[in-house]
Design a protein around this motif. Structure first.
Motif, PDB file in Angstrom:
ATOM      1  N   LEU A  26     -32.814  78.992   2.699  1.00 30.66           N
ATOM      2  CA  LEU A  26     -33.456  77.698   2.475  1.00 30.66           C
ATOM      3  C   LEU A  26     -34.942  77.866   2.184  1.00 30.66           C
ATOM      4  O   LEU A  26     -35.489  77.239   1.265  1.00 30.66           O
ATOM      5  N   ARG A  27     -35.596  78.736   2.924  1.00 32.88           N
ATOM      6  CA  ARG A  27     -37.050  78.881   2.776  1.00 32.88           C
ATOM      7  C   ARG A  27     -37.449  79.496   1.442  1.00 32.88           C
ATOM      8  O   ARG A  27     -38.615  79.411   1.030  1.00 32.88           O
ATOM      9  N   SER A  32     -39.372  71.402  -3.596  1.00 29.60           N
ATOM     10  CA  SER A  32     -38.652  70.165  -3.903  1.00 29.60           C
ATOM     11  C   SER A  32     -37.152  70.301  -3.705  1.00 29.60           C
ATOM     12  O   SER A  32     -36.427  69.294  -3.604  1.00 29.60           O
ATOM     13  N   CYS A  33     -36.671  71.556  -3.653  1.00 27.54           N
ATOM     14  CA  CYS A  33     -35.230  71.805  -3.516  1.00 27.54           C
ATOM     15  C   CYS A  33     -34.840  72.162  -2.081  1.00 27.54           C
ATOM     16  O   CYS A  33     -33.662  72.438  -1.810  1.00 27.54           O
ATOM     17  N   GLN A  34     -35.805  72.150  -1.189  1.00 30.09           N
ATOM     18  CA  GLN A  34     -35.505  72.454   0.202  1.00 30.09           C
ATOM     19  C   GLN A  34     -34.940  71.251   0.941  1.00 30.09           C
ATOM     20  O   GLN A  34     -34.544  71.354   2.112  1.00 30.09           O
ATOM     21  N   ARG A  40     -32.580  69.530  -6.131  1.00 32.53           N
ATOM     22  CA  ARG A  40     -31.687  70.612  -5.678  1.00 32.53           C
ATOM     23  C   ARG A  40     -30.438  70.668  -6.542  1.00 32.53           C
ATOM     24  O   ARG A  40     -30.015  71.756  -6.959  1.00 32.53           O
ATOM     25  N   ASP A  41     -29.853  69.525  -6.830  1.00 29.04           N
ATOM     26  CA  ASP A  41     -28.635  69.503  -7.650  1.00 29.04           C
ATOM     27  C   ASP A  41     -28.903  70.081  -9.037  1.00 29.04           C
ATOM     28  O   ASP A  41     -28.112  70.872  -9.563  1.00 29.04           O
ATOM     29  N   ARG A  42     -30.019  69.669  -9.638  1.00 32.54           N
ATOM     30  CA  ARG A  42     -30.340  70.146 -10.977  1.00 32.54           C
ATOM     31  C   ARG A  42     -30.601  71.662 -10.971  1.00 32.54           C
ATOM     32  O   ARG A  42     -30.203  72.377 -11.906  1.00 32.54           O
ATOM     33  N   ARG A 386     -33.143  83.709 -12.199  1.00 36.66           N
ATOM     34  CA  ARG A 386     -34.205  83.091 -13.011  1.00 36.66           C
ATOM     35  C   ARG A 386     -33.704  81.804 -13.623  1.00 36.66           C
ATOM     36  O   ARG A 386     -32.593  81.740 -14.141  1.00 36.66           O
ATOM     37  N   VAL A 387     -34.556  80.776 -13.558  1.00 33.26           N
ATOM     38  CA  VAL A 387     -34.254  79.491 -14.192  1.00 33.26           C
ATOM     39  C   VAL A 387     -35.523  78.961 -14.853  1.00 33.26           C
ATOM     40  O   VAL A 387     -36.628  79.191 -14.362  1.00 33.26           O
ATOM     41  N   PRO A 388     -35.412  78.283 -15.994  1.00 33.84           N
ATOM     42  CA  PRO A 388     -36.594  77.689 -16.611  1.00 33.84           C
ATOM     43  C   PRO A 388     -37.281  76.731 -15.641  1.00 33.84           C
ATOM     44  O   PRO A 388     -36.620  75.975 -14.907  1.00 33.84           O
ATOM     45  N   GLU A 389     -38.590  76.749 -15.649  1.00 40.68           N
ATOM     46  CA  GLU A 389     -39.381  75.959 -14.698  1.00 40.68           C
ATOM     47  C   GLU A 389     -39.111  74.476 -14.801  1.00 40.68           C
ATOM     48  O   GLU A 389     -39.241  73.734 -13.808  1.00 40.68           O
ATOM     49  N   ASP A 390     -38.726  73.997 -15.968  1.00 42.81           N
ATOM     50  CA  ASP A 390     -38.496  72.569 -16.151  1.00 42.81           C
ATOM     51  C   ASP A 390     -37.039  72.160 -15.884  1.00 42.81           C
ATOM     52  O   ASP A 390     -36.612  71.057 -16.230  1.00 42.81           O
ATOM     53  N   SER A 391     -36.275  73.054 -15.247  1.00 48.00           N
ATOM     54  CA  SER A 391     -34.856  72.776 -14.996  1.00 48.00           C
ATOM     55  C   SER A 391     -34.650  71.677 -13.965  1.00 48.00           C
ATOM     56  O   SER A 391     -33.627  71.011 -13.948  1.00 48.00           O
ATOM     57  N   PHE A 392     -35.638  71.517 -13.089  1.00 50.75           N
ATOM     58  CA  PHE A 392     -35.456  70.563 -12.010  1.00 50.75           C
ATOM     59  C   PHE A 392     -36.743  69.784 -11.754  1.00 50.75           C
ATOM     60  O   PHE A 392     -36.810  68.956 -10.883  1.00 50.75           O
TER      61      PHE A 392
END
Length: 392
Positions: A26-27, A32-34, A40-42, A386-392
């Motif tokens: 979790l940490r 914003s996804c914690q 989190r879903d996105r 890795r995920v694009p920064e604008d994914s969520f």
């Protein structure tokens, strides 16, 4: 054109039982996804590669099946008597949603192992050699799971000779105990009956056992819907009418169990309830090519997950199978020959699985005390996703 940089998020890719998923502490998640919510879903959808109209998950970590489109969050537990909190998200493949309505029994195995790997279990509780008892709080359904994880030289032992049908290679055995596995609150049989006549649009009334143990499941007889119980994936998943028929039964069961109020809500609750069909033992050839003899099993079970026939058996559905088999008069119990069963060995598309359960009747209601099964888990990769920064 704006180019969003990629974020690196610590993650571990683990096989647990006959499933695999992306595990996070979790940490380590972005702030914003914690917390639960859209961010989190996105994030999880982007990690897996959903929604994917090609149903291939080429641009993500998912495997385009319900068994491989999963994310898990673990954190140290503040709940007395527990080591970790375990939260599971089932990511839809071709739709934009994450289903948080139930647990994954297979990944519960990996949750116990990952808790030790990730340093979430008090080192004083991890033996140098032997078995570490990891006390897991399953946060989706608010239940306790005990994982007995083998340890060598202070580290999780992953290799071994335990074989699990549906998994190609042997590994070390992890024993799981599901305590009080009735899913959610209220009666284990939401309708109050062991068997109901379930009205299904276009199909009429079908005998059904609807139980919440491990995960909500709607059980019907294979013969009542035109099957024998020895079907493999291709026989169901390549048949559009079969899938539509089974989804109708699932939706009717969800309504009858009070899990949804309107049929259209089932689209946003694909993870639960499960739909399964049962039959008496019969000889068949499993997906591996190995023969399964009727004399070696108590019954046949085929179950669907996220709208497709599962290649083996979901761990949580196995809990429901064992619990229902322990209760005289359910369709599962009758398929297993009736009488009393403290454990059953059932045939599934990939082979067989043995699961034990204890159920008692108190004040006129059946209560599941515990269910036990053996699985295995192995880390496949660790590092960063890795995920694009604008994914969520």
């Amino acid at each position: 054109m704006t180019q969003a940089p990629q974020l690196r998020i610590p993650a571990t890719y683990i096989r647990g039982g006959t499933s695999k998923g992306v595990f996070f502490r979790l940490r380590d998640l972005p702030e914003s996804c914690q917390v639960p919510g859209n961010a989190r879903d996105r994030l999880f959808m982007r990690v897996i590669g959903s929604p994917d109209p090609y149903a291939a998950h080429i641009d993500g970590m998912g495997g385009a099946t319900s068994s491989t489109s999963k994310c898990v969050i673990l954190s140290k537990s503040e709940r007395p008597g527990h080591d970790v909190d375990y939260l599971y998200g089932q990511v839809a493949i071709d739709k934009a949603f994450v289903d948080w309505s139930g647990n994954c029994g297979n990944l519960s195995t990996a949750a116990g192992a990952f808790a030790i790997h990730a340093g979430l279990v008090d080192p004083a509780r991890v033996p140098d050699n032997g078995t570490c008892v990891v006390r897991i709080w399953q946060a989706n359904i608010n239940k306790t799971i005990i994982a007995h994880v083998p340890v060598s030289n202070g580290q999780v032992r992953e290799t071994g000779d335990f074989e699990l049908d549906g998994v190609t290679f042997p590994a070390a055995e992890i024993v799981l105990e599901f305590l009080d596995p009735s899913d959610g609150e209220g009666s284990m049989f939401p309708t109050g009956n062991l068997v109901d006549d379930l009205e299904v649009p276009g199909l009429g009334a079908l005998p059904a056992t609807m139980i919440s143990a491990g995960i909500p499941v709607v059980f019907v007889n294979a013969r009542d819907i035109g099957y024998t119980g020895i079907e493999l994936r291709e026989a169901i998943n390549n048949d559009v009418w079969a899938l539509e028929k089974l989804e109708r039964i699932r939706v009717a069961g969800a309504l009858r169990m009070g899990l949804i109020d309107r049929p259209e809500q089932a689209q946003q609750r694909q993870h639960t309830p499960k739909i399964a069909f049962v039959a008496e033992p019969a000889d068949y050839t499993a997906a591996s090519g190995n023969r399964v003899a009727a004399r070696d099993i108590d019954l046949l079970v085929r179950a669907l997950s996220m709208g497709k026939l599962h290649h083996a058996m979901m761990g949580t559905a196995a809990v429901a199978i064992a619990t229902a088999a322990a209760i005289p008069g359910t369709l599962v119990n009758l398929a297993a020959g009736g009488g009393e069963h403290s454990a059953v060995c059932f045939g599934h598309p990939s082979g067989t699985l043995r699961v034990g359960a204890e159920a008692v009747r108190e004040n006129g209601e059946w209560i599941a005390k515990r269910a036990v099964m053996s699985r295995s888990a192995r880390i496949l990769m660790e590092g960063w996703v890795r995920v694009p920064e604008d994914s969520f």
